[in-house]
Design a protein around this motif. Structure first.
Motif, short mmCIF file in Angstrom:
data_model
loop_
_atom_site.label_atom_id
_atom_site.label_comp_id
_atom_site.label_asym_id
_atom_site.label_seq_id
_atom_site.Cartn_x
_atom_site.Cartn_y
_atom_site.Cartn_z
N ALA A 75 0.83 -1.19 0.00
CA ALA A 75 0.00 0.00 0.00
C ALA A 75 0.87 1.25 0.00
N GLY A 76 0.25 2.37 -0.37
CA GLY A 76 0.96 3.64 -0.31
C GLY A 76 1.74 3.94 -1.56
N ALA A 77 2.38 5.10 -1.53
CA ALA A 77 3.09 5.60 -2.71
C ALA A 77 4.54 5.16 -2.76
N ALA A 78 5.02 4.46 -1.76
CA ALA A 78 6.43 4.04 -1.74
C ALA A 78 6.74 3.17 -2.95
N GLY A 79 7.74 3.55 -3.69
CA GLY A 79 8.15 2.78 -4.85
C GLY A 79 7.38 3.05 -6.11
N LEU A 80 6.38 3.93 -6.07
CA LEU A 80 5.64 4.25 -7.29
C LEU A 80 6.49 5.10 -8.22
N PRO A 81 6.27 5.04 -9.52
CA PRO A 81 7.05 5.84 -10.46
C PRO A 81 6.87 7.33 -10.24
N VAL A 82 7.90 8.07 -10.60
CA VAL A 82 7.86 9.53 -10.52
C VAL A 82 7.28 10.07 -11.83
N GLY A 83 6.39 11.07 -11.74
CA GLY A 83 5.89 11.70 -12.95
C GLY A 83 4.39 11.91 -12.93
N GLU A 84 3.89 12.46 -14.03
CA GLU A 84 2.47 12.74 -14.18
C GLU A 84 1.71 11.47 -14.51
N ARG A 85 0.82 11.07 -13.65
CA ARG A 85 0.04 9.85 -13.84
C ARG A 85 -1.02 10.08 -14.92
N ILE A 86 -1.13 9.15 -15.85
CA ILE A 86 -2.12 9.28 -16.92
C ILE A 86 -2.77 7.93 -17.21
N ILE A 87 -3.93 8.00 -17.86
CA ILE A 87 -4.59 6.84 -18.43
C ILE A 87 -4.53 6.99 -19.95
N MET A 88 -4.13 5.93 -20.61
CA MET A 88 -4.15 5.87 -22.07
C MET A 88 -5.17 4.81 -22.46
N PHE A 89 -6.16 5.17 -23.28
CA PHE A 89 -7.21 4.22 -23.61
C PHE A 89 -7.73 4.50 -25.02
N GLY A 90 -8.49 3.57 -25.52
CA GLY A 90 -9.09 3.75 -26.84
C GLY A 90 -9.65 2.45 -27.37
N ARG A 91 -10.02 2.48 -28.65
CA ARG A 91 -10.56 1.29 -29.31
C ARG A 91 -9.71 0.93 -30.51
N VAL A 92 -9.63 -0.37 -30.77
CA VAL A 92 -9.04 -0.88 -32.00
C VAL A 92 -10.21 -1.28 -32.90
N ILE A 93 -10.30 -0.62 -34.06
CA ILE A 93 -11.42 -0.85 -34.98
C ILE A 93 -10.91 -1.00 -36.41
N ASP A 94 -11.77 -1.53 -37.28
CA ASP A 94 -11.41 -1.63 -38.68
C ASP A 94 -11.92 -0.40 -39.43
N GLN A 95 -11.80 -0.41 -40.76
CA GLN A 95 -12.12 0.77 -41.55
C GLN A 95 -13.60 1.14 -41.53
N PHE A 96 -14.45 0.20 -41.10
CA PHE A 96 -15.87 0.47 -41.06
C PHE A 96 -16.37 0.70 -39.63
N GLY A 97 -15.45 0.86 -38.68
CA GLY A 97 -15.84 1.08 -37.29
C GLY A 97 -16.15 -0.19 -36.52
N LYS A 98 -15.91 -1.34 -37.12
CA LYS A 98 -16.17 -2.62 -36.44
C LYS A 98 -15.04 -2.90 -35.46
N PRO A 99 -15.35 -3.27 -34.21
CA PRO A 99 -14.29 -3.51 -33.22
C PRO A 99 -13.43 -4.72 -33.57
N VAL A 100 -12.18 -4.67 -33.15
CA VAL A 100 -11.26 -5.80 -33.28
C VAL A 100 -11.06 -6.36 -31.87
N PRO A 101 -11.80 -7.41 -31.51
CA PRO A 101 -11.75 -7.93 -30.14
C PRO A 101 -10.59 -8.90 -29.92
N HIS A 102 -10.19 -9.04 -28.66
CA HIS A 102 -9.23 -10.06 -28.22
C HIS A 102 -7.90 -9.98 -28.96
N THR A 103 -7.50 -8.78 -29.34
CA THR A 103 -6.20 -8.65 -29.98
C THR A 103 -5.20 -8.07 -28.99
#
Length: 246
Positions: A75-103
Motif C-alpha cells: 500500500a501507499g506511494a512508496a516505490g511508485l514511479p515519478v511523474g504525471e500519472r495518466i490513463i491511455m485508452f481507446g478502441r481498435v477498430i477496422d475501416q468500417f468502425g467494427k471492433p477488433v476484439p481479443h487482440t
C-alpha cells in the motif's frame, strides 16, 4: 462509423514518407540501395496464429504504475514511479468502425525524465527504479484497451545539434496473427515539439500526423489522480491510423 456495405478501401501509400529522407539522418544508411523484391506469402502459422484469447495476462500487465514494483500489493506511494500519472485508452477498430476484439496491444515508453530502460539509452536523465516502461493488454469484445502509466518526457537525440523527440508512447497492435502486427506511436495533444520533430517532418500529410495524437479526455480522467488520453487505432482503410511499418 463507416457504411458496412462500402467496398474495401485501399491503403493510401502517399501518407508514407520516402525511405530516403536526409532530414531524418538515420534513414540515409537504412534506405534501400536496390529495387525492392516481392516476397512469397507468409506461412500458415504466421497467418493463423497465435490465438491471443488464450494468452495469460498478469494482473498488472496494463498498469505501469505497479508492474515493475517488487511487491505491487504494498500500500501507499512508496516505490511508485515519478511523474504525471495518466490513463491511455481507446478502441481498435477496422475501416468500417467494427471492433477488433481479443487482440494483443503492447506499449513501451521512456520514463518521466525521457529515458528508456534500455542498455543502449545513454541519456543523462536517471532511470526510475519503480518504472519499467512496458505494458500489454487484450482488447475486450468491443475493441477497447486501457493502460495506466506515467506521461513520458521528451528527450534529445543526435539528428542535429538540437533535435528533441516529443513525448510519445510506442504502440503495437497484433491483429489476428503475427504477420498482421502494426506499430505506431501516440503523441500528446498540444505538444509544441510535434511540429519541430525531424521524424514527424518526413510525414507530409498533416492528416496522417493527426491520427497519431492522443486527445485529452476529461470525462475519463480521475479527479485528484490522473488525466486521460484517448487514442483510437483504425487498422485499415481511409480513416486508418498512421502506422510506421506499413
Amino acid at each position: 462509423m463507416q457504411d458496412h456495405n462500402k467496398r474495401f478501401v485501399e491503403r493510401d501509400r502517399n501518407w508514407h514518407p520516402p525511405a530516403y529522407a536526409p532530414g531524418y539522418k538515420t534513414s540515409v544508411p537504412r534506405s534501400p540501395q536496390q529495387a525492392l523484391a516481392s516476397m512469397q506469402q507468409a506461412t500458415a502459422s504466421e497467418l493463423t496464429g497465435p490465438d491471443f484469447r488464450h494468452l495469460r495476462m498478469g494482473p498488472h500487465d496494463n498498469d505501469l504504475l505497479l508492474n515493475f514494483r517488487e511487491d505491487p500489493a504494498l500500500a501507499g506511494a512508496a516505490g511508485l514511479p515519478v511523474g504525471e500519472r495518466i490513463i491511455m485508452f481507446g478502441r481498435v477498430i477496422d475501416q468500417f468502425g467494427k471492433p477488433v476484439p481479443h487482440t494483443l496491444v503492447e506499449m513501451w515508453q521512456a520514463n518521466a525524465g525521457g529515458r528508456y530502460r534500455h542498455r543502449n539509452d545513454r541519456y543523462l536523465a536517471p532511470l526510475d527504479p519503480g518504472f519499467g516502461g512496458v505494458g500489454r493488454t487484450l482488447t475486450d469484445e468491443q475493441g477497447w484497451y486501457r493502460f495506466r502509466t506515467i506521461k513520458p518526457g521528451p528527450y534529445p537525440w543526435p539528428n542535429d545539434p538540437n533535435s528533441w523527440r516529443p513525448s510519445h508512447i510506442h504502440v503495437s497492435v497484433m491483429g489476428p496473427s503475427i504477420s498482421t502486427r502494426l506499430i505506431t506511436q501516440m503523441y500528446f495533444e498540444g505538444d509544441p515539439l510535434i511540429p519541430l520533430c525531424p521524424i514527424v517532418h518526413t510525414i507530409k500529410d498533416p492528416a496522417a500526423v493527426e491520427t497519431m495524437i492522443g486527445r485529452l479526455d476529461m470525462a475519463r480522467s480521475k479527479p485528484m489522480d490522473c488525466l486521460a488520453y484517448r487514442f483510437d487505432l483504425v487498422v485499415r482503410g481511409e480513416l486508418q491510423t498512421y502506422f510506421e511499418n506499413q
